[in-house]
Design a protein around this motif. Structure first.
Motif, PDB file in Angstrom:
ATOM      1  N   CYS A 138      -3.840  11.816 -11.381  1.00  0.00           N
ATOM      2  CA  CYS A 138      -5.000  12.556 -10.913  1.00  0.00           C
ATOM      3  C   CYS A 138      -6.233  12.096 -11.683  1.00  0.00           C
ATOM      4  O   CYS A 138      -6.128  11.658 -12.836  1.00  0.00           O
ATOM      5  CB  CYS A 138      -4.771  14.055 -11.123  1.00  0.00           C
ATOM      6  SG  CYS A 138      -6.023  15.085 -10.325  1.00  0.00           S
ATOM      7  N   ASN A 139      -7.390  12.197 -11.046  1.00  0.00           N
ATOM      8  CA  ASN A 139      -8.653  11.880 -11.704  1.00  0.00           C
ATOM      9  C   ASN A 139      -9.741  12.767 -11.115  1.00  0.00           C
ATOM     10  O   ASN A 139      -9.930  12.791  -9.892  1.00  0.00           O
ATOM     11  CB  ASN A 139      -9.025  10.406 -11.485  1.00  0.00           C
ATOM     12  CG  ASN A 139     -10.161   9.951 -12.383  1.00  0.00           C
ATOM     13  OD1 ASN A 139     -10.070  10.062 -13.603  1.00  0.00           O
ATOM     14  ND2 ASN A 139     -11.226   9.434 -11.804  1.00  0.00           N
ATOM     15  N   VAL A 140     -10.404  13.537 -11.954  1.00  0.00           N
ATOM     16  CA  VAL A 140     -11.511  14.387 -11.541  1.00  0.00           C
ATOM     17  C   VAL A 140     -12.691  14.119 -12.468  1.00  0.00           C
ATOM     18  O   VAL A 140     -12.521  14.073 -13.692  1.00  0.00           O
ATOM     19  CB  VAL A 140     -11.130  15.884 -11.575  1.00  0.00           C
ATOM     20  CG1 VAL A 140     -12.313  16.750 -11.156  1.00  0.00           C
ATOM     21  CG2 VAL A 140      -9.955  16.159 -10.652  1.00  0.00           C
ATOM     22  N   LEU A 141     -13.863  13.934 -11.892  1.00  0.00           N
ATOM     23  CA  LEU A 141     -15.062  13.553 -12.644  1.00  0.00           C
ATOM     24  C   LEU A 141     -15.899  14.800 -12.915  1.00  0.00           C
ATOM     25  O   LEU A 141     -16.620  15.263 -12.045  1.00  0.00           O
ATOM     26  CB  LEU A 141     -15.873  12.532 -11.841  1.00  0.00           C
ATOM     27  CG  LEU A 141     -15.090  11.326 -11.314  1.00  0.00           C
ATOM     28  CD1 LEU A 141     -15.973  10.470 -10.416  1.00  0.00           C
ATOM     29  CD2 LEU A 141     -14.517  10.506 -12.461  1.00  0.00           C
ATOM     30  N   LEU A 142     -15.782  15.336 -14.126  1.00  0.00           N
ATOM     31  CA  LEU A 142     -16.488  16.569 -14.448  1.00  0.00           C
ATOM     32  C   LEU A 142     -17.686  16.357 -15.364  1.00  0.00           C
ATOM     33  O   LEU A 142     -18.659  17.093 -15.279  1.00  0.00           O
ATOM     34  CB  LEU A 142     -15.522  17.577 -15.070  1.00  0.00           C
ATOM     35  CG  LEU A 142     -14.383  18.051 -14.159  1.00  0.00           C
ATOM     36  CD1 LEU A 142     -13.554  19.111 -14.858  1.00  0.00           C
ATOM     37  CD2 LEU A 142     -14.929  18.595 -12.844  1.00  0.00           C
TER      38      LEU A 142
END
Length: 613
Positions: A234-238
């Motif tokens: 998974c990869n989420v750009l926060l």
């Protein structure tokens, strides 16, 4: 050691040969990809949607995506803030997921206070893992007594950055922040929440993480450390500043698009996403009647340490990892017809990789068999740590469908890549697989710190009545109905959503029978507290029953043969499905199908101090 040698000396030559052959088979046996789940940019929320988009050559408009918003329509970042304003244009470019603040904690039995402080990557991995297990028809009952490994990958944990930036009052601290922000919890959280017993390992080798995790899972399955493996990333750009850092490093595309292998390639565009695959030993999958998409034949992980710098691409290292994977798979380079490349949009990187592939696969002559190459980063952007998942899934689906999807930008191929003096090719349109019989493909993943991974995949041996998204029965044609349709969920809204999703899929496809649908839902799904049951006699009756469940109608007393009506009543009373009543032992069972998984009713779990103001 001495006693072991004594045992070997006592064996005859034939016995030794048989023992060595068995051990060789264990070390090299094929591993089946039996289930997949995803949540990718552009609303691609299952393998069916991903394949449709790839085959159509769809390209996300990442250059003008705008700031992503949450479920309340609020922007993820306040780009009016003085320190964020200079990044506004860059942050408007990307391949983002919608509503990452939502999570169905109830489905996984996670208390609300704990869910609020879980990194959203943990949440996405949980939800997509549940989807992948449903795609494989592996209910908890079917997994009972089996060791299930979890090999998980997550991008940088940026969820706490906002409250570190703005400060959080003492009353806002929570003990759950520790496990919620720990990378080690990515794998442990899946194992605990889904009740899986076996090895649980979190992996981080940057963009090669998914394939590195797959490599470890394949070895664990062959060594019988587990019977089933979940591999997910998974990869989420926060944090907005991470995009600023990559921009300063010159990695991002000024035009906001990833254009691998083209003359217009000028860097990559950042993306978010999640993908999970389910693996089994192929022999076990066949024995259980499961339907593999494709097989893993070999893999390798390699870092070329004698290179000028940490993030410098090494052609020798890329060539070495491909050659090691081919040896592990015992596959001749000329027998591979397609490679899903790492290529993320860097023009120089694409040139280096193309030449490395031509050498490693012995396609450095125009007279060699064609080797098609591609990269789905041209379709959905570069998902960084999660990028290996869509590339792997694309290749698995291409093998299953016997078709290579088109490569966006084929009409403006980079003239600096030696297409004319090699056998490398880009597909201009959906291309029937250029091989008769067994189809083979490779997938590359290169980490920016130098850890490279490569996987060799192969098509499943042909069997009658095959379709990539549907199953096969245990015997001859199904007999006449009626059949018992069972649908369940953890709350009424989820039941209605699950029924509606099933209705849409079945309404729009023809390759199913009522018996196969009913068996899949009875045996391949977990049975939750909120339930619906109906005796159905044909396709129209089944669709009508699903439509009633989708509208929230309660199950009426089942009408039909006494056995089925009684089984329906017991099921609605909370008992497990009576499979003996549904499928008598002497009756041929219909096939299991690939049907949509549970509908999850997400609620907002995002404390105010995690908002980036």
């Amino acid at each position: 050691m001495t006693s072991y040698i004594d045992q070997l000396e006592a064996l005859s030559k034939k016995q030794l040969m048989v023992m060595l052959a068995r051990r060789h088979h264990e070390r090299t046996q094929p591993i089946a990809v039996v289930g997949m789940g995803c949540r990718l940019p552009g609303g691609l929320d299952d393998p069916h949607a991903l394949w449709t988009a790839l085959r159509e050559g769809r390209v996300l408009a990442t250059e003008d995506a705008g700031i992503p918003v949450d479920s309340l329509g609020r922007p993820r970042w306040n780009v009016a803030a003085p320190d964020l304003a200079p990044l506004a244009d860059r942050l408007c470019q990307g391949a983002y997921l919608a509503d990452v603040d939502l999570f169905d904690a109830e489905y996984f039995g996670i208390p609300e206070q704990e869910a609020r402080h879980m990194d959203p990557q943990q949440r996405l991995l949980l939800e997509v893992a549940a989807q992948a297990l449903a795609d494989a028809n592996l209910s908890r009952e079917r997994l009972r007594g089996r060791d299930v490994g979890v090999f998980a990958v997550g991008g940088p944990v940026e969820y706490p950055y906002a409250w570190l930036r703005g400060g959080v009052p003492e009353t806002g601290l929570s003990a759950h922040m520790s496990t919620g922000s720990s990378p080690s919890a990515f794998s442990g959280r899946i194992a605990l929440s889904l009740g899986l017993n076996g090895p649980a390992i979190t992996v981080d080798t940057a963009s090669s993480s998914m394939l590195t995790a797959l490599h470890l899972a394949v070895r664990a399955l062959r060594a019988r450390e587990c019977d089933v493996a979940l591999v997910g990333t998974c990869n989420v750009l926060l944090s907005p500043f991470s995009s600023g850092i990559l921009d300063r490093a010159g990695m991002l595309s000024p035009t906001g698009r990833s254009r691998p292998f083209t003359a217009r390639a000028d860097g990559h565009v950042r993306g978010e996403g999640c993908g999970v695959v389910v693996l089994e030993r192929y022999a076990d999958a066949v024995a259980a009647g499961d339907l593999p998409y494709a097989l893993v034949r070999g893999s390798a992980v390699h870092a070329q340490g004698d290179r000028p710098g940490l993030s410098v691409a090494s052609a020798r290292g890329q060539k070495a990892v491909v050659e090691r994977a081919l040896r592990d798979a015992d596959v001749d380079p000329a027998d591979v017809q397609y490679v899903e490349a790492q290529a993320n949009g860097s023009r120089l990187g694409g040139q280096i990789e193309a030449e490395s592939l031509a050498e490693a696969y012995r396609r450095d002559s125009p007279d060699a068999p064609p080797l098609h190459i591609g990269s789905c980063k041209a379709n959905i952007g570069y998902l960084e740590t999660a990028s290996g998942a869509p590339g792997l899934m694309k290749t698995v689906l291409a093998l299953a469908h016997a078709e290579i999807p088109p490569q966006p930008g084929e009409d403006e191929a980079d003239p600096e890549i030696p297409w004319g003096r090699t056998a490398l090719r880009l597909a201009a349109k959906p291309l029937p697989w250029p091989a008769v019989g067994r189809r083979r493909a490779g997938v590359s993943g290169f980490g920016f710190s130098g850890t490279n991974a490569h996987v060799i995949l192969e098509s499943v041996p042909e069997r009658p009545a095959a379709h990539p998204e549907h199953g096969r029965g245990d015997g001859p044609a199904e007999g006449p109905g009626p059949w018992l349709l069972l649908v369940s969920a953890h709350n009424p809204a989820a039941l209605a959503g699950t029924a509606a999703r099933l209705h849409r899929r079945l309404r729009d496809t023809a390759e199913w029978t009522p018996a196969a649908v009913c068996r899949t839902l009875a045996e391949g799904r977990d049975h939750r507290a909120v339930r619906y049951a109906s005796v159905v006699h044909d396709r129209a009756g089944l669709l009508a029953a699903l439509a009633r469940a989708a509208d929230g109608e309660a199950a009426a007393p089942a009408r039909g043969p006494c056995g089925l009506a009684a089984a329906a009543a017991r099921y609605l009373a909370g008992e497990a499905p009576d499979l003996a009543a549904l499928w008598p032992p002497d009756a041929p069972r219909p096939p299991l199908l690939r049907l949509p998984g549970p509908y999850l009713t997400g609620r907002r779990h995002w404390p105010d101090h995690h908002a980036w103001d």
